[in-house]
Design a protein around this motif. Sequence first.
Motif, PDB file in Angstrom:
ATOM      1  N   PHE A  56       0.814  -1.578   0.254  1.00  0.00           N
ATOM      2  CA  PHE A  56       0.541  -0.167  -0.005  1.00  0.00           C
ATOM      3  C   PHE A  56       0.364   1.174   0.080  1.00  0.00           C
ATOM      4  CE2 PHE A  56      -2.305   3.500   2.006  1.00  0.00           C
ATOM      5  CZ  PHE A  56      -3.136   3.398   1.758  1.00  0.00           C
ATOM      6  N   GLU A  57       1.779   1.281   0.607  1.00  0.00           N
ATOM      7  CA  GLU A  57       3.076   2.489   0.752  1.00  0.00           C
ATOM      8  C   GLU A  57       3.347   2.769  -0.736  1.00  0.00           C
ATOM      9  OE1 GLU A  57       5.036   1.936   4.359  1.00  0.00           O
ATOM     10  OE2 GLU A  57       3.664   2.086   5.368  1.00  0.00           O
ATOM     11  N   LYS A  58       3.894   1.310  -0.939  1.00  0.00           N
ATOM     12  CA  LYS A  58       4.824   1.586  -2.064  1.00  0.00           C
ATOM     13  C   LYS A  58       3.799   2.344  -3.468  1.00  0.00           C
ATOM     14  CE  LYS A  58       7.870  -0.224  -4.287  1.00  0.00           C
ATOM     15  NZ  LYS A  58       9.605  -1.938  -4.702  1.00  0.00           N
ATOM     16  N   THR A  59       2.693   1.517  -3.702  1.00  0.00           N
ATOM     17  CA  THR A  59       2.065   2.730  -4.548  1.00  0.00           C
ATOM     18  C   THR A  59       1.445   3.320  -3.901  1.00  0.00           C
ATOM     19  OG1 THR A  59      -0.065   0.758  -3.653  1.00  0.00           O
ATOM     20  CG2 THR A  59       1.155  -0.675  -5.559  1.00  0.00           C
ATOM     21  N   ARG A  60       0.861   3.596  -3.008  1.00  0.00           N
ATOM     22  CA  ARG A  60       0.893   5.382  -3.282  1.00  0.00           C
ATOM     23  C   ARG A  60       1.751   6.522  -3.212  1.00  0.00           C
ATOM     24  NH1 ARG A  60      -2.133   6.787   2.949  1.00  0.00           N
ATOM     25  NH2 ARG A  60      -2.605   9.111   2.309  1.00  0.00           N
ATOM     26  N   LYS A  61       3.043   5.723  -2.951  1.00  0.00           N
ATOM     27  CA  LYS A  61       4.218   6.974  -3.436  1.00  0.00           C
ATOM     28  C   LYS A  61       4.541   7.435  -4.982  1.00  0.00           C
ATOM     29  CE  LYS A  61       7.107   5.268   0.482  1.00  0.00           C
ATOM     30  NZ  LYS A  61       8.339   5.462   0.853  1.00  0.00           N
ATOM     31  N   ASN A  62       3.916   6.544  -5.523  1.00  0.00           N
ATOM     32  CA  ASN A  62       3.905   6.174  -6.601  1.00  0.00           C
ATOM     33  C   ASN A  62       2.717   6.645  -7.677  1.00  0.00           C
ATOM     34  OD1 ASN A  62       6.346   5.537  -7.250  1.00  0.00           O
ATOM     35  ND2 ASN A  62       5.470   3.245  -7.372  1.00  0.00           N
TER      36      ASN A  62
ATOM     37  N   ASN B 233      -8.110   8.631  -1.664  1.00  0.00           N
ATOM     38  CA  ASN B 233      -6.788   9.788  -2.219  1.00  0.00           C
ATOM     39  C   ASN B 233      -6.364  10.131  -3.068  1.00  0.00           C
ATOM     40  OD1 ASN B 233      -8.433  10.755   0.348  1.00  0.00           O
ATOM     41  ND2 ASN B 233      -7.215   9.971   1.578  1.00  0.00           N
ATOM     42  N   SER B 234      -6.477   8.881  -3.435  1.00  0.00           N
ATOM     43  CA  SER B 234      -4.625   8.693  -4.642  1.00  0.00           C
ATOM     44  C   SER B 234      -5.436   7.946  -5.438  1.00  0.00           C
ATOM     45  CB  SER B 234      -3.691   7.248  -3.946  1.00  0.00           C
ATOM     46  OG  SER B 234      -3.718   8.102  -3.269  1.00  0.00           O
ATOM     47  N   ALA B 235      -5.398   8.481  -7.019  1.00  0.00           N
ATOM     48  CA  ALA B 235      -6.087   8.079  -8.322  1.00  0.00           C
ATOM     49  C   ALA B 235      -5.725   6.384  -8.235  1.00  0.00           C
ATOM     50  CB  ALA B 235      -5.615   8.655  -9.181  1.00  0.00           C
ATOM     51  N   PRO B 236      -7.058   5.974  -8.955  1.00  0.00           N
ATOM     52  CA  PRO B 236      -6.540   4.405  -8.447  1.00  0.00           C
ATOM     53  C   PRO B 236      -5.344   4.025 -10.005  1.00  0.00           C
ATOM     54  CG  PRO B 236      -9.531   5.137  -8.413  1.00  0.00           C
ATOM     55  CD  PRO B 236      -8.249   6.093  -8.641  1.00  0.00           C
ATOM     56  N   THR B 237      -5.544   2.567 -10.161  1.00  0.00           N
ATOM     57  CA  THR B 237      -4.561   2.078 -10.727  1.00  0.00           C
ATOM     58  C   THR B 237      -5.065   2.546 -12.446  1.00  0.00           C
ATOM     59  OG1 THR B 237      -3.316   1.513  -9.538  1.00  0.00           O
ATOM     60  CG2 THR B 237      -2.336   1.166 -11.896  1.00  0.00           C
ATOM     61  N   ALA B 238      -5.983   1.614 -11.685  1.00  0.00           N
ATOM     62  CA  ALA B 238      -7.246   1.269 -13.213  1.00  0.00           C
ATOM     63  C   ALA B 238      -7.485   2.919 -13.983  1.00  0.00           C
ATOM     64  CB  ALA B 238      -8.560   0.684 -12.217  1.00  0.00           C
ATOM     65  N   LEU B 239      -7.931   3.943 -13.250  1.00  0.00           N
ATOM     66  CA  LEU B 239      -8.233   4.493 -13.339  1.00  0.00           C
ATOM     67  C   LEU B 239      -6.904   5.415 -14.817  1.00  0.00           C
ATOM     68  CD1 LEU B 239      -9.981   7.648 -14.836  1.00  0.00           C
ATOM     69  CD2 LEU B 239      -9.744   8.507 -11.691  1.00  0.00           C
ATOM     70  N   MET B 240      -5.672   5.418 -14.161  1.00  0.00           N
ATOM     71  CA  MET B 240      -4.725   5.166 -15.735  1.00  0.00           C
ATOM     72  C   MET B 240      -4.541   5.264 -15.982  1.00  0.00           C
ATOM     73  SD  MET B 240      -3.789   8.738 -13.034  1.00  0.00           S
ATOM     74  CE  MET B 240      -2.842   8.987 -14.289  1.00  0.00           C
TER      75      MET B 240
ATOM     76  N   ARG C  64      -5.440  -5.771 -11.400  1.00  0.00           N
ATOM     77  CA  ARG C  64      -5.365  -6.708 -10.739  1.00  0.00           C
ATOM     78  C   ARG C  64      -3.013  -6.692 -11.100  1.00  0.00           C
ATOM     79  NH1 ARG C  64      -6.168 -12.109 -10.593  1.00  0.00           N
ATOM     80  NH2 ARG C  64      -8.805 -12.037 -12.041  1.00  0.00           N
ATOM     81  N   ARG C  65      -2.447  -6.301  -9.674  1.00  0.00           N
ATOM     82  CA  ARG C  65      -1.452  -6.373  -9.324  1.00  0.00           C
ATOM     83  C   ARG C  65      -0.416  -7.910  -9.365  1.00  0.00           C
ATOM     84  NH1 ARG C  65      -2.801  -3.775  -4.710  1.00  0.00           N
ATOM     85  NH2 ARG C  65      -2.328  -1.534  -5.327  1.00  0.00           N
TER      86      ARG C  65
ATOM     87  N   VAL D 110      -7.669  -3.992 -15.008  1.00  0.00           N
ATOM     88  CA  VAL D 110      -6.908  -4.478 -15.714  1.00  0.00           C
ATOM     89  C   VAL D 110      -5.799  -4.377 -14.796  1.00  0.00           C
ATOM     90  CG1 VAL D 110      -5.260  -1.735 -15.776  1.00  0.00           C
ATOM     91  CG2 VAL D 110      -8.274  -1.728 -16.153  1.00  0.00           C
ATOM     92  N   GLY D 111      -4.324  -5.356 -15.629  1.00  0.00           N
ATOM     93  CA  GLY D 111      -3.421  -5.401 -15.025  1.00  0.00           C
ATOM     94  C   GLY D 111      -1.588  -4.465 -14.872  1.00  0.00           C
ATOM     95  N   THR D 112      -1.140  -4.405 -13.914  1.00  0.00           N
ATOM     96  CA  THR D 112      -0.210  -3.963 -14.360  1.00  0.00           C
ATOM     97  C   THR D 112       1.029  -4.875 -12.521  1.00  0.00           C
ATOM     98  OG1 THR D 112       1.171  -1.775 -12.762  1.00  0.00           O
ATOM     99  CG2 THR D 112      -1.005  -3.332 -11.674  1.00  0.00           C
ATOM    100  N   GLN D 113       2.330  -4.669 -13.045  1.00  0.00           N
ATOM    101  CA  GLN D 113       3.488  -5.181 -12.539  1.00  0.00           C
ATOM    102  C   GLN D 113       4.319  -4.150 -11.223  1.00  0.00           C
ATOM    103  OE1 GLN D 113       5.806  -8.024 -15.080  1.00  0.00           O
ATOM    104  NE2 GLN D 113       7.483  -7.043 -13.863  1.00  0.00           N
ATOM    105  N   VAL D 114       4.057  -5.355  -9.875  1.00  0.00           N
ATOM    106  CA  VAL D 114       4.184  -3.991  -8.927  1.00  0.00           C
ATOM    107  C   VAL D 114       5.545  -4.710  -8.593  1.00  0.00           C
ATOM    108  CG1 VAL D 114       3.706  -3.449  -6.693  1.00  0.00           C
ATOM    109  CG2 VAL D 114       2.073  -2.852  -8.416  1.00  0.00           C
ATOM    110  N   THR D 115       6.849  -3.877  -7.987  1.00  0.00           N
ATOM    111  CA  THR D 115       7.691  -5.217  -7.161  1.00  0.00           C
ATOM    112  C   THR D 115       7.660  -5.136  -5.628  1.00  0.00           C
ATOM    113  OG1 THR D 115       9.290  -4.772  -9.134  1.00  0.00           O
ATOM    114  CG2 THR D 115       9.863  -5.418  -7.127  1.00  0.00           C
TER     115      THR D 115
END
Length: 640
Positions: A466-472, A503-510, A591-592, A634-639
């Motif tokens: 959560f903290e990592k994705t929020r930074k981006n 409070n952050s723009a969802p990845t799927a929206l972006m 979907r991460r 919507v898929g995205t890759q997260v480390t």
Amino acid sequence: MAYAKAGGRAEPGAQPVDHDAPRRQKMPILMLGALGVVFGDIGTSPIYAFREALHASSGAGLATREDVLGVLSLIVWALTVIVTVKYVIFVLRADNRGEGGTLSLMALARSAYPRASGAILAIGICGAALFFGDAIITPAISVLSAVEGLNVVTPAFAPYVVPITLVILAVLFSVQRFGTGRVANVFGPITAVWFLAIGGAGLYHISDDPSVLLAVNPYYAVAYLTTQHEVAFITVGAVFLAVTGAEALYVDLGHFGRRPIVAAWLAIVFPSLLLNYFGQGAFVMARGGTPRNPFFEMLPEWSLLPMVILATAATVIASQAVISGAYSLTRQAVQLSILPRFEIQHTSEMQSGQIYMPRVNMLLAIGVMVLVISFGESSALASAYGISVTGEMLVTTILLFVVMRWRWKWTLAAALALAILFGIIDTGFFLANAVKIADGGWVSIGVAAIMALIMATWVRGSRMLFEKTRKNEIPLDFLTEQLQKKPPQLVPGTAVFLTSDPNSAPTALMHSLKHYKVLHEHNVILSVVTAQEPTVPESERVKMDPINDLFMRVTMNFGYMEQPNIPKAMAICRKQGWKFDIMTTSFFLSRRSLKASPNSGMPLWQDRMFIGLARTAADATEYFQIPTGRVIEVGTQVTV
């Protein structure tokens, strides 16, 4: 994870909230139901508890009068102090809007003392893990000890005890998918007959040596502990078998309410248990301390086989209660984000608490059957029993102290005095059981340790992700402001974007804006929040916050005992002015795809464990009960 404020509870001295008021008219029915579900485990303890404690005291020799009176006095006062005083008088009052159990108490304690929220969460995880350690042993030892009664009927049954036990357990776990509702109505009557039978058998044999009633005097317990130094510690560990199942009084609080549970304990269960233990003690003393299985040996020959059948039925019911408890605890852990999502099947249209979890059921079945095959007899399993339960009771005492001090507003001296009293008793029993780790106790400790590691990994990994994705991510307010000033191509319909961070723009929206370069006319940023209370009133279910003409922020609140249902909650939004057509509404889910990284902050092996847990999580579409035809992932890759 955000949490709603827990529901209120009356403090001592104020007018208490009566959660049982609607139940008063059904008190006899609820008492009968409580007999079948709540007291199954502790109610079948006389089959093996007194036998094991006496064997620990006397070894292979004869049990002396002092042994019998000392062991009985320990059992009587363990039942009185732990069950009647600790649980019935105090713990059952620490309900979370009528619900009980380790995680309910944890949620109550966190809301009462938020400054120590992290420490309380860790303690709650330990308690939940210990419950799972107990859950695989209870069905094994209960059913196996009952079937062993066939050996008293005739030794010819000895080779068939384990196979018969395995068949009974296989049937028990295979019928779980049908739900307990269809057979629950016979649980209570069977268990009621069981308590009357064991109480009657004990009462009949008290006349063999009425002096056994002297064990009510705590002097005999103290005298035994101070004179039998060599075996007292081991005996105390065996005595604890008499109170295993006490936690069920609290776990099943939400099913029946406090009054029926207390009434059933004081009027039926407690007297029946005392009569049976006294009867077994009198039977042993009258025969010179020779009986090896007094529970079955003291029965008339004509009643042996019926009693074995009744005992088997009672132990199956006790096992059912533990299995159902494992389902409920797992669901609570999922809702509180302590475990990944599991598939949950509702087996009753009337009772939301009656659920079936296929994966949990399979894991429990495998674990229980492996234990039966590995240990082979209930006496061997008794060494594995008790450690996890005593640990869970100690956790309950710690959390109860937090509730007494900061929620009930007790003085520090009063809360500390009671917590120390219970803590000393719990710790004593825990240490007495800890000496059995090498003889089998490692099983429950091992299972609890694995579950604690899994839950801790999931909590830590989820927080870091959560903290990592929020930074981006881009702040939602900034994005919506820019899109209103210069909107892309608008298309008809409504888009609902699910996100854990409103409070952050969802990845799927972006990703939708990046690849499709279009925006729906109406866009909803939807967050599903689990409250630290079992249920959330419909009036508090949905909170709507318009951002601008294109965007709206919606928060849906669900209790940790509720199954999230987004479409049903959306119907409430209609009443608040959100006019939508489900046929023109699309749900966008991210979907991460997680990849392990040596620089994540967790060890690499724990990274991989978290990723493995994430992959086993149930599909979000099914979990939130969203129509599959309206979902876009919507898929995205997260480390991590």
